[in-house]
Design an enzyme around this catalytic site. Structure first.
Site, PDB file in Angstrom:
ATOM      1  N   SER A 115      46.038  24.766  41.910  1.00  0.00           N
ATOM      2  CA  SER A 115      44.755  25.022  42.524  1.00  0.00           C
ATOM      3  C   SER A 115      43.162  24.140  42.017  1.00  0.00           C
ATOM      4  O   SER A 115      43.368  23.531  41.253  1.00  0.00           O
ATOM      5  CB  SER A 115      44.681  26.554  42.843  1.00  0.00           C
ATOM      6  OG  SER A 115      43.490  26.958  43.401  1.00  0.00           O
TER       7      SER A 115
ATOM      8  N   ARG B 206      40.400  42.996  34.372  1.00  0.00           N
ATOM      9  CA  ARG B 206      41.566  42.764  34.642  1.00  0.00           C
ATOM     10  C   ARG B 206      42.182  41.685  34.729  1.00  0.00           C
ATOM     11  O   ARG B 206      40.996  40.631  34.084  1.00  0.00           O
ATOM     12  CB  ARG B 206      41.581  42.861  36.532  1.00  0.00           C
ATOM     13  CG  ARG B 206      40.801  41.564  36.817  1.00  0.00           C
ATOM     14  CD  ARG B 206      41.418  41.768  37.941  1.00  0.00           C
ATOM     15  NE  ARG B 206      42.331  41.107  38.484  1.00  0.00           N
ATOM     16  CZ  ARG B 206      43.016  39.855  38.112  1.00  0.00           C
ATOM     17  NH1 ARG B 206      42.060  38.888  38.771  1.00  0.00           N
ATOM     18  NH2 ARG B 206      44.062  39.575  38.660  1.00  0.00           N
TER      19      ARG B 206
ATOM     20  N   GLY C  54      45.441  36.361  36.931  1.00  0.00           N
ATOM     21  CA  GLY C  54      46.709  36.035  37.616  1.00  0.00           C
ATOM     22  C   GLY C  54      47.368  34.643  37.345  1.00  0.00           C
ATOM     23  O   GLY C  54      48.040  34.192  38.025  1.00  0.00           O
TER      24      GLY C  54
END
Length: 542
Positions: A77, A510, A513
């Protein structure tokens, strides 16, 4: 020999063949890989064994689904061109995804032939998969120099499982999502189109031209294609559309030099750096859009008199939602529209949806599977991440209402026709930069709206997003849709104490991912305060 012994013998023979073939793809990563929101992502040199083994599990998945096609995309990506990745498409959201992701991780991280044998045998038995069952995998890849090689490793994993495959070659990730769904539904009442690239382009071009006929087009759209696969595909789509209805200029379209991919260009660069990509200059307030490397994300931007204006996934979501609500009202239909966001959504966008549009908003963890699942709660679910990844999901119940709806006036008839065609235009299977670009252009034309007017739907709360490399991202665990840290213990309390010192403060940390890093997001009443809050939280991480 008993039936059980015979079955064990077949499984053993099947697994032995897979393990023997896997010797050609030596495991070279020394750390445990984890299937995240973007699948597996790593330096491309580490992914040969991962590709082969993911091909094996994709075959198992298809067998479990009685031969339904499973997609496997080779892409990283928006990541750097030296990296690559593998992602299973369209299926994990319909099964127990956490269980199958755990299976993937076990197989990918197996260190020895014996360990791999045990893992594969266990999965076959737990999932009750009969070796040699019908299975089919669709393979696609992006424009990275390593993608075709890794795709071949995937195919070798499929072949050793005696599964069928179709290699679609160079595709955007949303195109592969479309191929899988179109193949699954072809010839049924739920059909979305022909499961080919031509089918994809024909579906989009037909809907777009129908919606744009007779509309005034305001100038050319400049598209930054991130030097990725989206460049080739938007050019191909343009061949199917009357150029008067689709005036575009494409920059950063050099896919023959993979090193340029996402290099100071693309949706992620534009959003995180808050500045235009290299290679683009445009008149004041001209419409500009940026894709990411595999064309599942899109952001718009424009140059003002003295500033740069970014219209990210939140603004696209607002444009879509407002248009759909007005359109549905004009048809006379009673359909509930709902919004799904993540914690990265700007607080002002959430307030716009709740207070101005008066629609429900759900906040979920980042990642397509979480957004997709939550959007199913509504007749029409609009889900977007601030990074520009999102789409519209229409329920079966809503489609039934639309089909059976009796209009009471010519205005309702026209509105209903437009609504049906909008739902033909969107790619419900995945966030798709190309289809979302088309829908933005349709809405701006229908509303006779400029980019400046669109940007004024609401004013963003100043925010700052910082990527921070850490030694071990796995120690950062979260709760509350990943807005609060559970571990490291005591860190959340320190963040809360900092946030309390800032007017309108909001912040969270966080783990990424898709990268070996954590992300720090902060909002506050001024640009300087949001920057200061984010930087002070980064200091807490070191």
């Amino acid at each position: 020999m008993s039936d059980a012994e015979d079955s064990d013998s077949i499984v053993n023979e099947f697994v032995t063949a897979i393990v023997r073939e896997s010797d050609k793809f030596a495991k070279v990563h020394s750390y445990p890989m984890q299937y995240g929101t973007g699948g597996y992502r790593a330096d491309a040199e580490l992914l040969s064994s991962v590709a082969f083994r993911t091909g094996v599990i994709a075959s198992f998945l298809s067998a479990k689904l009685h031969g339904q096609p499973v997609g496997l995309m080779v892409t990283a990506s928006h990541n750097a061109s030296s990296e690559n990745g593998l992602k299973i498409v369209n299926i994990l959201s319909s099964l127990d995804s956490s269980k199958w992701e755990a299976y993937l991780d076990q197989v990918v991280n197996a260190d020895s032939a014996d360990e791999l044998t045990v893992c594969l045998t266990s999965i076959l038995k737990k999932a009750k998969i009969i070796p040699g069952s019908e299975a089919r995998v669709f393979v696609g890849y992006d424009s990275r120099s390593t993608s075709e090689i890794l795709a071949q490793a995937v195919i070798d994993g499929i072949v050793v499982c005696k599964a069928k495959y179709e290699n679609f070659g160079l595709l955007t990730t949303p195109q592969l999502h479309y191929m899988v769904k179109a193949s699954q539904t072809y010839g049924t009442p739920d059909a979305i189109g022909e499961p080919t690239e031509r089918g994809y382009f024909e579906k989009l071009s037909k809907a777009y031209q129908s919606l744009m006929t007779g509309k005034k087009i305001k100038g050319t759209v400049l598209i930054d294609a991130a030097n990725g696969v989206g460049a080739a595909k938007i050019k191909e789509l343009a061949k199917y559309i009357d150029p008067k209805l689709f005036p575009i200029e494409i920059v950063n379209d050099n896919i023959d030099n993979p090193e340029l991919l996402n290099n100071s260009c693309g949706a992620d660069f534009v959003r995180t750096q808050q500045k235009p990509p290299n290679g683009i200059s445009a008149p004041k307030h001209a419409r500009c859009a940026s894709f990411d490397g595999d064309a599942d994300r899109i952001v718009y931007f424009a140059f003002g008199s003295h500033s740069f204006h970014l219209l990210d996934g939140d603004k696209i979501c607002a444009l879509f939602a407002q248009f759909l609500i007005d359109l549905i009202r004009s048809t006379g239909l009673d359909l509930q529209v709902g919004i799904v966001q993540t914690a990265y959504a700007n607080g002002a966008s959430t307030a716009f949806f709740q207070k101005t549009l008066k629609v429900p908003v759900l906040c979920v963890s980042p990642g397509l599977k979480h957004l997709y699942h939550a959007a199913q709660a509504y007749d029409v679910g609009v889900f977007f991440e601030a990074n520009g990844h999102g789409t519209i999901l229409v329920s079966h119940a809503a489609l039934s209402k639309i089909i059976s709806h009796e209009v009471l006036s010519p205005a309702q008839f026209n509105a209903l026709k437009t609504l049906k065609t909008v739902f033909e235009l969107i790619n419900q299977t995945d966030g798709d930069a190309i289809t979302n670009l088309l829908l933005v252009e349709v809405i701006l034309a229908h509303k006779n709206c400029t980019l400046k007017e669109w940007n004024q739907l609401y004013s963003e709360i100043p925010s700052r997003l910082i990527r921070c490399e850490v030694e071990d991202r796995s120690i950062y665990t979260t709760t509350d849709a990943e807005q609060k840290l559970v571990t490291p213990e005591g860190l959340q309390e320190k963040i809360d104490a900092l946030v309390a010192k800032y007017t309108g403060g909001r912040a969270f940390v966080r783990s990424s991912g898709t990268e070996d890093a954590v992300r720090v997001y902060a909002e506050a009443s001024s640009r300087g305060e949001s920057e200061d809050l984010a930087l002070r939280i980064v200091e807490l991480l070191h």
